[in-house]
Design an enzyme around this catalytic site. Structure first.
Site: not given
Length: 245
Positions: A146, A168
């Site tokens: 990401s 995350y």
């Protein structure tokens, strides 16, 4: 795009029963590949395989919990018995914590759960499948990362990555670092390994708040899975090109 092989390309996509993972499986299946739908939920896995087959894909189910050693070993045995090799591995399975989430407020158990799935899970699956991947003529490994894992973007003034992510985002940074080490180890082989950033996709990980569709998010992983033999390795890509680490 890879040249047409005399044998059907065999791929495994983890977390492929829904969202981006499903669309990656669909994209690879549309190429005429045989695609393993890796998922731990039996019903969702069965439904995804049926849907892919109805669309014309050569899909098969692979019971797989990336956080469980025996499950991962059993998945490797299934691939071994079914095809004897694995041409493409897409490590897509992942979980998200709260968002935004300040590191001073996050509990350790949440961090451990995120790391176990998003990082250790990738290592578990990759190491279990690597002997099969080594048998491929055109092996590719794609890890789902990401933008939020990019330290360069996280520290660039004015770049908005959606607020503080104490759990995350660091797991994706960790995954990026792990991928670099795999790329170093595999540099003398024909295995290409890269990370993909799907963009801000509407999935259940973000409460479907994303701006892109799962199909759009899957495109970069499909592209990396089909790199030519002289393609790049050890990098992070999104739809526009290379993303800085």
């Amino acid at each position: 795009m890879l040249d047409v092989m005399t044998e059907k390309t065999i791929a495994l996509v983890t977390g492929a029963n829904k969202g981006i993972g499903y669309e990656i499986a669909a994209g690879l299946g549309a190429l005429g590949w045989s695609v393993g739908v890796g998922a731990r939920d039996e019903q969702r896995r069965t439904d995804a395989v049926a849907k892919l087959r109805a669309a014309g894909a050569d899909a098969f189910g692979v019971p797989l919990d990336v956080t469980d050693d025996e499950s991962v070993s059993a998945a490797a045995r299934l691939i071994e018995e079914r095809s004897g090799r694995l041409d493409v591995l897409v490590n897509n399975a992942g979980v998200a914590g709260g968002w935004p989430e300040e590191p001073s407020a996050i509990d350790v158990e949440t961090v451990l759960r995120l790391v176990d799935t998003n990082v250790i899970g990738v290592i578990r699956v990759t190491n279990a499948m690597l002997p099969l991947v080594r048998r491929s003529a055109h092996p590719r490994i794609v890890n789902q990362s990401s933008h939020v894992g990019s330290l360069a973007l996280q520290t660039t003034p004015g770049v908005d990555l959606g607020g503080i992510s104490g759990g995350y985002a660091p797991t994706k940074t960790f995954l990026n670092a792990v991928t670099i080490q795999y790329a170093k180890e595999l540099s003398g082989t024909n295995i290409l390994i890269n990370n993909a950033c799907p963009g801000y996709v509407a999935t259940d990980l973000n409460g479907f708040s994303g701006t892109d569709t799962p199909e759009q998010g899957a495109a970069i992983a499909v592209r990396l899975a089909t790199l030519p033999d002289d393609g790049p390795s050890g990098q992070l890509f999104d739809s526009t090109g290379v993303v800085p680490w």
